[in-house]
Design a protein around this motif. Structure first.
Motif, short mmCIF file in Angstrom:
data_model
loop_
_atom_site.label_atom_id
_atom_site.label_comp_id
_atom_site.label_asym_id
_atom_site.label_seq_id
_atom_site.Cartn_x
_atom_site.Cartn_y
_atom_site.Cartn_z
N VAL A 1 2.33 39.14 83.49
CA VAL A 1 2.84 39.38 82.14
C VAL A 1 2.39 40.75 81.65
N VAL A 2 3.35 41.53 81.17
CA VAL A 2 3.05 42.82 80.55
C VAL A 2 3.08 42.60 79.04
N GLU A 3 1.95 42.79 78.39
CA GLU A 3 1.91 42.64 76.93
C GLU A 3 1.78 44.02 76.30
N LEU A 4 2.66 44.33 75.35
CA LEU A 4 2.63 45.61 74.67
C LEU A 4 1.71 45.54 73.46
N ASN A 5 1.23 46.69 73.03
CA ASN A 5 0.39 46.74 71.84
C ASN A 5 1.17 46.30 70.61
N PRO B 1 3.51 40.73 65.57
CA PRO B 1 4.48 40.60 66.65
C PRO B 1 3.85 41.00 67.98
N ILE B 2 4.10 40.20 69.02
CA ILE B 2 3.49 40.45 70.33
C ILE B 2 4.59 40.47 71.39
N PRO B 3 5.10 41.65 71.79
CA PRO B 3 6.11 41.72 72.85
C PRO B 3 5.47 41.43 74.20
N GLN B 4 6.07 40.51 74.94
CA GLN B 4 5.58 40.14 76.27
C GLN B 4 6.72 40.16 77.26
N ILE B 5 6.54 40.87 78.37
CA ILE B 5 7.55 40.95 79.42
C ILE B 5 7.02 40.21 80.62
N ILE B 6 7.72 39.14 81.01
CA ILE B 6 7.28 38.31 82.14
C ILE B 6 7.99 38.80 83.39
N LEU B 7 7.21 39.19 84.39
CA LEU B 7 7.75 39.76 85.63
C LEU B 7 8.04 38.65 86.63
N LYS B 8 9.29 38.31 86.83
CA LYS B 8 9.65 37.29 87.79
C LYS B 8 9.51 37.80 89.22
N ASN B 9 9.47 39.13 89.35
CA ASN B 9 9.32 39.77 90.65
C ASN B 9 8.05 40.62 90.63
N SER B 10 7.03 40.21 91.34
CA SER B 10 5.74 40.91 91.29
C SER B 10 5.81 42.33 91.85
N SER B 11 6.85 42.65 92.62
CA SER B 11 6.98 44.00 93.17
C SER B 11 7.20 45.04 92.07
N LEU B 12 7.57 44.59 90.85
CA LEU B 12 7.77 45.52 89.74
C LEU B 12 6.46 46.15 89.28
N LEU B 13 5.34 45.54 89.64
CA LEU B 13 4.04 46.07 89.24
C LEU B 13 3.83 47.50 89.71
N LYS B 14 4.42 47.87 90.84
CA LYS B 14 4.21 49.22 91.38
C LYS B 14 4.90 50.29 90.54
N TYR B 15 5.81 49.87 89.65
CA TYR B 15 6.50 50.82 88.78
C TYR B 15 5.86 50.92 87.39
N VAL C 1 -0.54 35.23 61.76
CA VAL C 1 0.64 34.55 62.27
C VAL C 1 1.09 35.33 63.49
N PHE C 2 1.03 34.70 64.67
CA PHE C 2 1.38 35.37 65.91
C PHE C 2 2.85 35.14 66.23
N GLU C 3 3.60 36.21 66.37
CA GLU C 3 5.04 36.15 66.66
C GLU C 3 5.27 36.68 68.08
N ASN C 4 5.29 35.78 69.05
CA ASN C 4 5.51 36.19 70.44
C ASN C 4 6.99 36.47 70.68
N ILE C 5 7.27 37.61 71.29
CA ILE C 5 8.65 38.02 71.58
C ILE C 5 8.72 38.22 73.09
N GLU C 6 9.44 37.34 73.80
CA GLU C 6 9.36 37.30 75.26
C GLU C 6 10.67 37.68 75.93
N MET C 7 10.54 38.26 77.12
CA MET C 7 11.69 38.53 77.97
C MET C 7 11.26 38.40 79.42
#
Length: 310
Positions: free
Chosen positions: A228-232, A247-261, A293-299
């Motif tokens: 999971v990539v969490e933005l500030n 607000p807490i933007p979170q990007i869930i990486l379904k493909n771990s190979s994206l970590l290299k980018y 109040v935590f507002e998680n915003i996920e993709m």
């Protein structure tokens, strides 16, 4: 308003980086792009405050007041949009009047559904569902043109100091509904308004969120085997009731190979369909009148078309 420029040309013709000019400022400054002689000014290094940290923003140059970049200069945002409009499919991005452009967000979904198997329409609501068919449609027709055009526009945003210029030039269109730039592109300035515009528990239309990375989290268990990539989160003042909505933007990486980018020290723009989750309220502690109040915003994403580095 304008572009943040890393390098300028001195009156002598020599080039100077903003980081070098910071240490030894001298002489008039001009745009270093070919065939452009617009005068520039210097922007000092400064801090940007987030919810849990302060990020230092590097120095840069910008257009001096009452100056204009040449028509073909890469820092002329209006000129670059005109070039993009001429090279893009008119169904995706086009000029609607002088210095006004329209980007059609729903073309992405139309291309997805036309070029993939029927089940992708159900699975692909987050745009980026895994599966062999994703690979097949990712290089076809309007979708390719859409992603190329979108990337060009977001790269222009990465050049800009703030949202003002693109806000004045670009309108988004989602299934016939006009969408202003500030409801399409979110960063530290307007992310606190995200849940005001988009409902909790529902997928948004295609949107962009920009930010520095707060943390990269490893998979927690077999049921959630994703990084999971969490933005500030932006710095937000308490409201009159002492409530801070974070607000807490979170990007869930379904493909771990994206970590290299992804470099955890960099700033990125992520694009796709997001889903605000249920808000979680923390209790007030004995020594504080503040309530969070935590507002998680996920993709969820599985390919690198979803993001660019700023």
């Amino acid at each position: 308003m304008g572009s943040k420029i890393p390098e300028a040309r001195l009156g002598s013709g020599n080039r100077v980086a903003a980081t070098d000019y910071e240490n030894k400022p001298y002489g008039a400054l001009f745009c270093a792009s070919p065939s452009c002689s617009a005068q520039l000014s210097f922007v000092k290094r400064h801090d940007r405050k987030y919810a849990t940290k302060t990020v230092e923003i590097a120095p840069c140059f910008r257009l001096k007041r009452n100056e204009e970049h040449s028509a073909k200069c890469k820092y002329n945002i209006g000129g670059q949009l005109n070039i993009i409009a001429k090279s893009s499919d008119s169904a995706v991005f086009s000029a609607i009047e002088k210095s006004k452009y329209e980007f059609r967000l729903h073309i992405l979904l139309k291309a997805l559904w036309e070029m993939s198997k029927p089940e992708i329409e159900n699975k692909g609501k987050t745009w980026g569902s895994s599966g062999e068919s994703d690979k097949k449609y990712s290089n076809k027709g309007k979708l390719t043109n859409y992603l190329k055009t979108l990337k060009q526009i977001l790269q222009l945003r990465a050049l800009c100091e703030d949202n003002k210029e693109l806000k004045s030039l670009v309108t988004l269109n989602y299934r016939g509904k006009k969408v202003s730039w500030e409801r399409f592109y979110f960063d530290h300035e307007n992310l606190h308004n995200f849940v005001k515009h988009y409902k909790v528990g529902e997928y948004t239309m295609p949107l962009a969120i920009s930010g520095h990375i707060h943390e990269l989290r490893k998979p927690t268990n077999e049921k959630f085997p994703f990084h999971v990539v969490e933005l500030n989160s932006p710095f937000v003042e308490p409201d009159k009731n002492g409530v801070i909505k974070k607000p807490i933007p979170q990007i869930i990486l379904k493909n771990s190979s994206l970590l290299k980018y992804i470099d955890s020290s960099k700033e990125y723009i992520f694009f796709g369909r997001w889903k605000p989750r249920e808000r979680k309220r923390s209790g007030r502690n004995e020594n504080s009148k503040t309530q969070w109040v935590f507002e998680n915003i996920e993709m969820y994403i599985d390919n690198k078309d979803h993001f660019i580095e700023c």
